[in-house]
Write a protein that holds these residues in place. Structure first.
Motif, PDB file in Angstrom:
ATOM      1  N   ASP A 176      15.231   6.740 -19.761  1.00  0.00           N
ATOM      2  CA  ASP A 176      15.184   5.457 -19.065  1.00  0.00           C
ATOM      3  C   ASP A 176      14.150   5.470 -17.943  1.00  0.00           C
ATOM      4  OD1 ASP A 176      17.054   4.267 -20.636  1.00  0.00           O
ATOM      5  OD2 ASP A 176      18.719   4.499 -19.235  1.00  0.00           O
ATOM      6  N   LEU A 177      14.098   6.565 -17.193  1.00  0.00           N
ATOM      7  CA  LEU A 177      13.124   6.665 -16.109  1.00  0.00           C
ATOM      8  C   LEU A 177      11.700   6.555 -16.633  1.00  0.00           C
ATOM      9  CD1 LEU A 177      14.250   9.403 -13.558  1.00  0.00           C
ATOM     10  CD2 LEU A 177      13.918   6.970 -13.140  1.00  0.00           C
ATOM     11  N   LEU A 178      11.407   7.282 -17.698  1.00  0.00           N
ATOM     12  CA  LEU A 178      10.049   7.266 -18.243  1.00  0.00           C
ATOM     13  C   LEU A 178       9.712   5.887 -18.813  1.00  0.00           C
ATOM     14  CD1 LEU A 178       9.824  10.775 -19.918  1.00  0.00           C
ATOM     15  CD2 LEU A 178       8.769  10.013 -17.785  1.00  0.00           C
ATOM     16  N   ARG A 179      10.692   5.209 -19.372  1.00  0.00           N
ATOM     17  CA  ARG A 179      10.460   3.872 -19.911  1.00  0.00           C
ATOM     18  C   ARG A 179      10.189   2.885 -18.778  1.00  0.00           C
ATOM     19  NH1 ARG A 179      13.988   4.093 -23.565  1.00  0.00           N
ATOM     20  NH2 ARG A 179      15.780   3.627 -22.209  1.00  0.00           N
ATOM     21  N   GLN A 180      10.952   2.990 -17.701  1.00  0.00           N
ATOM     22  CA  GLN A 180      10.769   2.088 -16.568  1.00  0.00           C
ATOM     23  C   GLN A 180       9.457   2.364 -15.841  1.00  0.00           C
ATOM     24  OE1 GLN A 180      14.260   2.253 -14.033  1.00  0.00           O
ATOM     25  NE2 GLN A 180      15.616   2.287 -15.800  1.00  0.00           N
ATOM     26  N   GLN A 181       9.043   3.619 -15.814  1.00  0.00           N
ATOM     27  CA  GLN A 181       7.835   4.009 -15.092  1.00  0.00           C
ATOM     28  C   GLN A 181       6.604   3.252 -15.583  1.00  0.00           C
ATOM     29  OE1 GLN A 181       5.569   6.458 -16.996  1.00  0.00           O
ATOM     30  NE2 GLN A 181       4.048   5.627 -15.565  1.00  0.00           N
ATOM     31  N   GLY A 182       6.589   2.922 -16.859  1.00  0.00           N
ATOM     32  CA  GLY A 182       5.425   2.244 -17.417  1.00  0.00           C
ATOM     33  C   GLY A 182       5.356   0.761 -17.135  1.00  0.00           C
ATOM     34  N   ARG A 183       6.353   0.218 -16.468  1.00  0.00           N
ATOM     35  CA  ARG A 183       6.366  -1.223 -16.194  1.00  0.00           C
ATOM     36  C   ARG A 183       5.603  -1.558 -14.912  1.00  0.00           C
ATOM     37  NH1 ARG A 183      12.722  -2.776 -17.446  1.00  0.00           N
ATOM     38  NH2 ARG A 183      12.690  -2.235 -19.658  1.00  0.00           N
ATOM     39  N   THR A 184       4.894  -2.652 -14.958  1.00  0.00           N
ATOM     40  CA  THR A 184       4.106  -3.092 -13.801  1.00  0.00           C
ATOM     41  C   THR A 184       5.016  -3.347 -12.598  1.00  0.00           C
ATOM     42  OG1 THR A 184       2.497  -4.133 -15.266  1.00  0.00           O
ATOM     43  CG2 THR A 184       2.494  -4.822 -12.948  1.00  0.00           C
ATOM     44  N   GLY A 185       4.627  -2.787 -11.456  1.00  0.00           N
ATOM     45  CA  GLY A 185       5.377  -3.014 -10.237  1.00  0.00           C
ATOM     46  C   GLY A 185       6.530  -2.071 -10.004  1.00  0.00           C
ATOM     47  N   PHE A 186       6.753  -1.130 -10.931  1.00  0.00           N
ATOM     48  CA  PHE A 186       7.876  -0.206 -10.772  1.00  0.00           C
ATOM     49  C   PHE A 186       7.614   0.758  -9.617  1.00  0.00           C
ATOM     50  CE2 PHE A 186       9.931   3.886 -11.745  1.00  0.00           C
ATOM     51  CZ  PHE A 186      11.255   3.475 -11.769  1.00  0.00           C
ATOM     52  N   ASN A 187       8.615   0.923  -8.751  1.00  0.00           N
ATOM     53  CA  ASN A 187       8.515   1.836  -7.615  1.00  0.00           C
ATOM     54  C   ASN A 187       9.185   3.156  -7.963  1.00  0.00           C
ATOM     55  OD1 ASN A 187       8.447   3.158  -5.164  1.00  0.00           O
ATOM     56  ND2 ASN A 187      10.070   1.914  -4.234  1.00  0.00           N
ATOM     57  N   GLY A 188       8.390   4.203  -8.104  1.00  0.00           N
ATOM     58  CA  GLY A 188       8.932   5.495  -8.497  1.00  0.00           C
ATOM     59  C   GLY A 188       9.487   6.308  -7.353  1.00  0.00           C
ATOM     60  N   LEU A 189       9.372   5.793  -6.127  1.00  0.00           N
ATOM     61  CA  LEU A 189       9.857   6.540  -4.965  1.00  0.00           C
ATOM     62  C   LEU A 189      10.758   5.674  -4.083  1.00  0.00           C
ATOM     63  CD1 LEU A 189       6.532   8.372  -3.960  1.00  0.00           C
ATOM     64  CD2 LEU A 189       8.459   9.308  -5.272  1.00  0.00           C
ATOM     65  N   PRO A 190      11.805   5.097  -4.647  1.00  0.00           N
ATOM     66  CA  PRO A 190      12.699   4.285  -3.818  1.00  0.00           C
ATOM     67  C   PRO A 190      13.471   5.154  -2.834  1.00  0.00           C
ATOM     68  CG  PRO A 190      13.676   4.633  -5.975  1.00  0.00           C
ATOM     69  CD  PRO A 190      12.282   5.184  -6.041  1.00  0.00           C
ATOM     70  N   HIS A 191      13.671   4.633  -1.631  1.00  0.00           N
ATOM     71  CA  HIS A 191      14.445   5.382  -0.636  1.00  0.00           C
ATOM     72  C   HIS A 191      15.947   5.272  -0.919  1.00  0.00           C
ATOM     73  CE1 HIS A 191      11.056   6.419   1.897  1.00  0.00           C
ATOM     74  NE2 HIS A 191      10.624   5.166   1.830  1.00  0.00           N
ATOM     75  N   GLU A 192      16.350   4.131  -1.486  1.00  0.00           N
ATOM     76  CA  GLU A 192      17.766   3.924  -1.769  1.00  0.00           C
ATOM     77  C   GLU A 192      18.238   4.924  -2.824  1.00  0.00           C
ATOM     78  OE1 GLU A 192      15.414   1.690  -2.125  1.00  0.00           O
ATOM     79  OE2 GLU A 192      15.792   0.055  -0.716  1.00  0.00           O
ATOM     80  N   GLY A 193      19.355   5.552  -2.555  1.00  0.00           N
ATOM     81  CA  GLY A 193      19.913   6.494  -3.511  1.00  0.00           C
ATOM     82  C   GLY A 193      19.184   7.812  -3.577  1.00  0.00           C
TER      83      GLY A 193
END
Length: 226
Positions: A176-193
């Motif tokens: 899921d992470l790798l799939r989301q990473q390819g989306r425009t605007g995805f933040n790979g370094l969220p502070h939450e969690g």
């Protein structure tokens, strides 16, 4: 490999227990191929038929995966995580995330209660590895470090059953992470969690830890629904 030689052909249940312990202890790591049949047969002093029955039992439980012509691989560290791993294939991402909400929030709450200074230092080290990998564009290493962080929070909870259940999410979470990473605007370094969660755990603030996890998972839910 510390198997020990038997003086009589062990029952299938005994061999299964020995192989299970090699997996559970980490001597046979996840995703790695186990020794070939001849080596195991010699080490245990058993027949090919007995060994195959034991392997078959662990493959049925989801701990092992037999690949014809390639070998047998470790897929889960226990029957619990093996069964859970198989079940995830039959459920949607939304359903899986809803279960994670329960596990993540409880892991965060208990980690804030029980984590040591060394635990917090390990968490911060994993987050630094995650940040470095993301900035370098090494998304596989980024996803692995992100997952390792969450697993360690579950471990720091002090509840071994919760930790074991959490580990079973590994393959799904990573994909899921790798799939989301390819989306425009995805933040790979969220502070939450993540950074916020580590701070809350360091402060032994259970409420803040849970709130941080919930904000992160709400964000994950939004990405899944897109």
């Amino acid at each position: 490999m510390t198997l020990g030689t038997s003086h009589r052909p062990p029952l299938v249940e005994e061999v299964t227990a020995k192989l299970r312990e090699l997996i559970h202890s980490g001597e046979w790591p996840l995703q790695q191929r186990i020794p070939a049949e001849p080596e195991l047969m010699a080490a245990l002093g058993i027949s090919r038929g007995t060994l195959r029955e034991a392997v078959k039992a662990l493959a049925h439980s989801g701990m092992l995966e037999v690949r014809r012509g390639d070998g047998t691989y470790v897929r889960a560290t226990s029957e619990i995580s093996g069964a859970a791993r198989r079940m995830y294939r039959d459920h949607s991402q939304v359903h899986i995330l809803e279960v994670r909400v329960g596990l993540d929030t409880q892991a965060a709450r208990l980690a804030a209660r029980h984590a040591t200074d060394d635990d917090v230092a390990t968490m911060r080290g994993l987050l630094e590895t995650r940040r470095t990998a993301w900035l370098a564009g090494d998304f596989s290493a980024w996803a692995q470090a992100d997952w390792d962080f969450h697993v360690f929070v579950a471990q720091a909870s002090g509840n071994p059953l919760l930790h074991e259940l959490y580990i079973s999410f590994g393959a799904v979470f990573h994909a899921d992470l790798l799939r989301q990473q390819g989306r425009t605007g995805f933040n790979g370094l969220p502070h939450e969690g993540h950074d916020e969660l580590a701070d809350a755990i360091a402060a032994h603030d259970e409420a803040a830890a849970v709130e941080s996890v919930q904000r992160n998972l709400n964000s994950c839910a939004e990405w899944i629904q897109q």
